[in-house]
Motif scaffolding. Structure first.
Motif, mmCIF file in Angstrom:
data_model
loop_
_atom_site.group_PDB
_atom_site.id
_atom_site.type_symbol
_atom_site.label_atom_id
_atom_site.label_comp_id
_atom_site.label_asym_id
_atom_site.label_seq_id
_atom_site.Cartn_x
_atom_site.Cartn_y
_atom_site.Cartn_z
ATOM 1 N N VAL A 125 56.708 8.282 20.998
ATOM 2 C CA VAL A 125 56.628 9.737 20.816
ATOM 3 C C VAL A 125 57.389 10.455 21.923
ATOM 4 C CG1 VAL A 125 55.055 11.711 20.800
ATOM 5 C CG2 VAL A 125 54.469 9.674 19.540
ATOM 6 N N PRO A 130 57.458 15.319 19.947
ATOM 7 C CA PRO A 130 56.168 15.546 19.285
ATOM 8 C C PRO A 130 56.335 15.936 17.826
ATOM 9 C CG PRO A 130 56.732 17.412 20.675
ATOM 10 C CD PRO A 130 57.780 16.374 20.924
ATOM 11 N N VAL A 135 54.539 11.066 15.175
ATOM 12 C CA VAL A 135 53.294 10.367 15.501
ATOM 13 C C VAL A 135 53.077 9.210 14.536
ATOM 14 C CG1 VAL A 135 50.782 10.577 15.452
ATOM 15 C CG2 VAL A 135 52.136 12.265 16.666
ATOM 16 N N ALA A 205 46.432 7.964 16.328
ATOM 17 C CA ALA A 205 47.030 9.253 15.967
ATOM 18 C C ALA A 205 46.218 10.413 16.537
ATOM 19 C CB ALA A 205 47.123 9.365 14.444
ATOM 20 N N LEU A 208 46.993 10.750 20.246
ATOM 21 C CA LEU A 208 48.274 11.412 20.493
ATOM 22 C C LEU A 208 48.175 12.915 20.219
ATOM 23 C CD1 LEU A 208 50.691 8.776 18.918
ATOM 24 C CD2 LEU A 208 50.341 9.235 21.354
ATOM 25 N N SER A 209 47.438 13.283 19.171
ATOM 26 C CA SER A 209 47.250 14.707 18.886
ATOM 27 C C SER A 209 46.440 15.379 19.985
ATOM 28 C CB SER A 209 46.542 14.879 17.541
ATOM 29 O OG SER A 209 47.337 14.379 16.483
ATOM 30 N N GLY A 214 51.038 15.696 18.586
ATOM 31 C CA GLY A 214 51.007 15.642 17.127
ATOM 32 C C GLY A 214 51.154 17.018 16.520
#
Length: 270
Positions: A125, A130, A135, A205, A208-209, A214
């Motif tokens: 990423v 982003p 993602v 996921a 990462l968000s 994300g």
């Protein structure tokens, strides 16, 4: 299977069925528009009007959790499906490839497996930038090595099985014997792994968000909602707790189902 394991499996299936329903038809479950803001209703605790309370902008947390299922689960399912397809293709071909090609593919796989999946996804990423699509790509790349390893091992085992040898003796072309008798067995093994992998992909996921890599506000997404409530956790715990519960239940349910399927597959093999 013991009664406790049957209950756990039934509960896991029920949770996954509910999450799937939320992802497919969120409008049937949501009580408010997940994007509608109302400053006067900001930070309201859970009540009959707002089941999970409201966030800093007065948006209904329950409706955002419901609509967030589609994005969070969608990214996890997409990443798992892509990792499944790539792992099946690369691992199966590596299992029948010449030794030098197989060794090169496995060394590259070993390098990726030497690092935690989340770290690999984070690096990807950072390179791609982003966004929800990036993602999904990052989570896919991080998960692929495990599928390649399993697909290669299954291919090398099945290609020497008696029914495959019998097909070759009967004059079946090697490529046809491979696609008819080897690939289906590899697909079955990877399907069990993918069931567990969906939970891991959803968790990665969401992580990462949570870090802001994300989807962006005001998109309803579980990891993003966790991040949005961290600064007011002492004042409005419900903003982060309910999306966190949704992530936890989904990951646990997928893991329970996957491990049950794996145990049954290993039992049949033995």
């Amino acid at each position: 299977m013991t009664l406790g394991r049957r209950f756990a499996l039934g509960a896991a299936i029920a949770v996954l069925a509910l999450i799937a329903a939320l992802a497919v038809a969120p409008e049937l479950f949501a009580t408010h528009d997940p994007l509608q803001t109302e400053v006067r209703a900001a930070l309201l605790p859970p009540s009959a009007e707002h089941l999970f309370g409201t966030d800093q902008s007065g948006r209904d947390v329950f409706s955002r959790v419901v609509y967030g299922a589609g994005r969070s689960v969608g990214i996890g399912v997409l990443a798992t499906a892509l990792a499944f397809a790539v792992g099946l293709a690369v691992g199966s071909l590596s299992g029948v490839a010449p030794r030098l090609v197989d060794a090169a593919a496995m060394r590259a796989t070993d390098i990726l497996m030497a690092f935690p999946e989340f770290l690999v996804a984070l690096v990807v990423v950072a390179v791609l930038g982003p966004g929800p699509v990036n993602v999904a790509i990052a989570v896919t790349i991080a998960a692929i090595p495990v599928y390649i390893r399993l697909a290669r091992a299954q291919t090398r085992t099945l290609r020497l099985a008696e029914h495959v040898e019998a097909a070759r003796i009967l004059g079946v072309a090697p490529s046809l014997a491979f696609t008819r008798h080897v690939v289906p067995g590899v697909v079955g093994a990877l399907s069990v792994l993918a069931t567990i992998g969906i939970g891991s992909s959803i968790l990665a996921a969401a992580g990462l968000s949570f870090l802001g890599l994300g989807p962006t506000e005001p998109t309803p997404e579980w990891g993003l909602m966790l991040a949005g409530g961290r600064n007011v956790l002492g004042q409005a715990w419900w903003i982060s707790v309910f999306p966190g519960i949704a992530i936890t239940l989904t990951v646990i349910a997928a893991t329970v189902l996957g491990r049950t399927l794996r145990a049954r597959a290993e039992g049949r093999t033995r």
